[in-house]
Write an enzyme that holds these catalytic residues in place. Structure first.
Site, mmCIF file in Angstrom:
data_model
loop_
_atom_site.group_PDB
_atom_site.id
_atom_site.type_symbol
_atom_site.label_atom_id
_atom_site.label_comp_id
_atom_site.label_asym_id
_atom_site.label_seq_id
_atom_site.Cartn_x
_atom_site.Cartn_y
_atom_site.Cartn_z
ATOM 1 N N ASN A 25 0.860 -1.184 0.000
ATOM 2 C CA ASN A 25 0.000 0.000 0.000
ATOM 3 C C ASN A 25 0.899 1.238 0.000
ATOM 4 O O ASN A 25 1.461 1.614 1.021
ATOM 5 C CB ASN A 25 -0.907 -0.006 1.234
ATOM 6 C CG ASN A 25 -1.794 1.234 1.301
ATOM 7 O OD1 ASN A 25 -1.958 1.952 0.313
ATOM 8 N ND2 ASN A 25 -2.364 1.494 2.462
ATOM 9 N N TRP A 26 1.029 1.852 -1.169
ATOM 10 C CA TRP A 26 1.936 2.993 -1.315
ATOM 11 C C TRP A 26 1.352 4.289 -0.751
ATOM 12 O O TRP A 26 2.064 5.293 -0.666
ATOM 13 C CB TRP A 26 2.286 3.190 -2.786
ATOM 14 C CG TRP A 26 3.152 2.105 -3.360
ATOM 15 C CD1 TRP A 26 3.681 1.027 -2.699
ATOM 16 C CD2 TRP A 26 3.600 1.995 -4.711
ATOM 17 N NE1 TRP A 26 4.428 0.256 -3.548
ATOM 18 C CE2 TRP A 26 4.398 0.825 -4.805
ATOM 19 C CE3 TRP A 26 3.413 2.768 -5.857
ATOM 20 C CZ2 TRP A 26 4.994 0.415 -5.990
ATOM 21 C CZ3 TRP A 26 4.006 2.357 -7.042
ATOM 22 C CH2 TRP A 26 4.796 1.200 -7.104
ATOM 23 N N LYS A 27 0.063 4.281 -0.423
ATOM 24 C CA LYS A 27 -0.606 5.479 0.093
ATOM 25 C C LYS A 27 -0.378 6.654 -0.874
ATOM 26 O O LYS A 27 -0.482 6.474 -2.081
ATOM 27 C CB LYS A 27 -0.149 5.764 1.520
ATOM 28 C CG LYS A 27 -0.347 4.537 2.441
ATOM 29 C CD LYS A 27 -0.090 4.803 3.877
ATOM 30 C CE LYS A 27 -0.313 3.531 4.682
ATOM 31 N NZ LYS A 27 -0.184 3.759 6.132
ATOM 32 N N HIS A 74 -9.726 1.272 5.410
ATOM 33 C CA HIS A 74 -8.437 1.541 6.035
ATOM 34 C C HIS A 74 -8.618 2.603 7.114
ATOM 35 O O HIS A 74 -9.406 3.541 6.970
ATOM 36 C CB HIS A 74 -7.432 2.009 4.981
ATOM 37 C CG HIS A 74 -6.019 2.038 5.469
ATOM 38 N ND1 HIS A 74 -5.524 3.036 6.287
ATOM 39 C CD2 HIS A 74 -4.981 1.175 5.273
ATOM 40 C CE1 HIS A 74 -4.265 2.793 6.564
ATOM 41 N NE2 HIS A 74 -3.909 1.671 5.959
ATOM 42 N N GLU A 89 -6.959 5.086 8.023
ATOM 43 C CA GLU A 89 -6.737 6.473 7.603
ATOM 44 C C GLU A 89 -7.970 7.046 6.913
ATOM 45 O O GLU A 89 -8.263 8.239 7.026
ATOM 46 C CB GLU A 89 -5.506 6.545 6.698
ATOM 47 C CG GLU A 89 -4.213 6.282 7.468
ATOM 48 C CD GLU A 89 -3.030 5.905 6.602
ATOM 49 O OE1 GLU A 89 -1.980 5.591 7.167
ATOM 50 O OE2 GLU A 89 -3.161 5.908 5.353
ATOM 51 N N GLU A 96 -5.268 -4.470 10.899
ATOM 52 C CA GLU A 96 -4.266 -3.427 11.103
ATOM 53 C C GLU A 96 -4.526 -2.711 12.429
ATOM 54 O O GLU A 96 -5.389 -1.831 12.500
ATOM 55 C CB GLU A 96 -4.331 -2.401 9.972
ATOM 56 C CG GLU A 96 -3.981 -2.938 8.607
ATOM 57 C CD GLU A 96 -3.761 -1.801 7.615
ATOM 58 O OE1 GLU A 96 -2.676 -1.731 7.048
ATOM 59 O OE2 GLU A 96 -4.672 -0.989 7.446
ATOM 60 N N GLY A 126 2.325 3.056 10.648
ATOM 61 C CA GLY A 126 3.204 4.189 10.434
ATOM 62 C C GLY A 126 3.947 4.662 11.665
ATOM 63 O O GLY A 126 4.594 5.705 11.642
ATOM 64 N N SER A 167 3.200 -1.654 10.356
ATOM 65 C CA SER A 167 4.664 -1.601 10.425
ATOM 66 C C SER A 167 5.306 -2.961 10.165
ATOM 67 O O SER A 167 6.213 -3.390 10.874
ATOM 68 C CB SER A 167 5.115 -1.038 11.782
ATOM 69 O OG SER A 167 4.708 0.304 11.922
ATOM 70 N N GLY A 224 2.884 -1.109 4.383
ATOM 71 C CA GLY A 224 2.884 0.315 4.116
ATOM 72 C C GLY A 224 4.258 0.822 3.728
ATOM 73 O O GLY A 224 4.742 0.612 2.619
ATOM 74 N N GLY A 225 4.931 1.486 4.661
ATOM 75 C CA GLY A 225 6.198 2.142 4.374
ATOM 76 C C GLY A 225 7.252 1.246 3.762
ATOM 77 O O GLY A 225 7.999 1.668 2.860
#
Length: 255
Positions: A13-15, A99, A101, A171, A177, A215, A236-237
């Site tokens: 997930n590159w957001k 999600h 966010e 999640e 994050g 994470s 994610g990151g």
């Protein structure tokens, strides 16, 4: 129904990252690694909306995932919206829904999420439905109650056959994050709770992939992959670095 194991997935997930040239280079690095390999793991990418059509047009055996869809569907006078139907016609067959966010920053309350679920299913999309609790809810002992409630909200708008088009991503919000990760046993415990709920509510339970997100990185991927009820990861990151993402893929491909 014959018994079968859930498919293993690793989804990046590159957001809202990265810029287009960097995204192309990252995508190429990932695809070069997986092309020609017989991985026991399905890899997918959820890029920013602006890049969906470009990456889906590459016609690679790597599903492209939308990060969200609109509460309206089809076409019409809805400036700025991206409908499930338009995505399907652009060869994008998967979408994230729920999600944290989107829930916390953009007002995705239950009714909005349920409309998105119905739109996705109605257009033939597969759903990666995100569930998870806040740190406050976990410390109060309500983590499982919160996740089960989120699953109930999903179940309310699905038919029995619809479950075959669903992936669940757990999640914990406090781990997204932040660099914090649920201990493997805590993650496994919640995944077992989710699996038990599904077994009570759908005959598809043992085919539904359960992914962990929060994470995920190369340093913890092997331990997470070893957990009985964790079938993959929503990354994610770490998915923004090709070598890190490939290491996570390898951890789950070797489970």
């Amino acid at each position: 129904m014959e018994k079968t194991s859930p498919k293993k997935w690793v989804i990046g997930n590159w957001k809202l990252n990265p810029y287009f040239q960097d995204a192309q280079a990252l995508f190429q690095s990932i695809t070069q690694h997986i092309e020609g390999q017989s991985l026991d793991c399905q890899v997918a990418i959820a890029p920013p909306t602006a890049y969906l059509a470009f990456f889906s047009a590459q016609n690679l055996p790597l599903p492209i995932v939308a990060q969200d869809i609109s509460i309206v569907n089809g076409t019409g006078a809805y400036t700025g919206e991206i409908s499930a139907d338009l995505l399907k016609h652009a060869n994008v067959n998967y979408t994230l829904i729920g999600h944290s966010e989107r829930r916390e920053l953009f007002g995705d309350h239950v009714e909005r999420l349920q409309q998105k679920i119905k739109n996705a299913i109605g257009s033939g999309l597969h759903i990666i439905y995100c569930v998870g609790e806040s740190l406050e809810q976990r410390e109060a002992g309500h983590a499982k109650d919160i996740v089960i409630q989120q699953l109930q909200e999903l179940k309310a708008v699905l038919s029995e056959d619809d479950w075959q088009n669903v992936i669940i991503a757990y999640e914990p919000i406090w781990a997204i994050g932040t660099g914090k990760t649920a201990l493997p046993q805590d993650a496994q415990d919640m995944h077992a709770t989710i699996r038990s709920y599904l077994q009570d509510h759908t005959t598809w339970a043992n085919r539904i992939s359960l992914l962990y997100g929060g994470s995920v990185k190369p340093e913890n991927a092997v331990e997470l992959a070893a957990c009985t009820d964790i079938d993959g990861a929503l990354v994610g990151g770490a998915s923004l670095d090709a070598s890190s993402f490939i290491s996570i893929i390898q951890a789950f491909a070797q489970k």
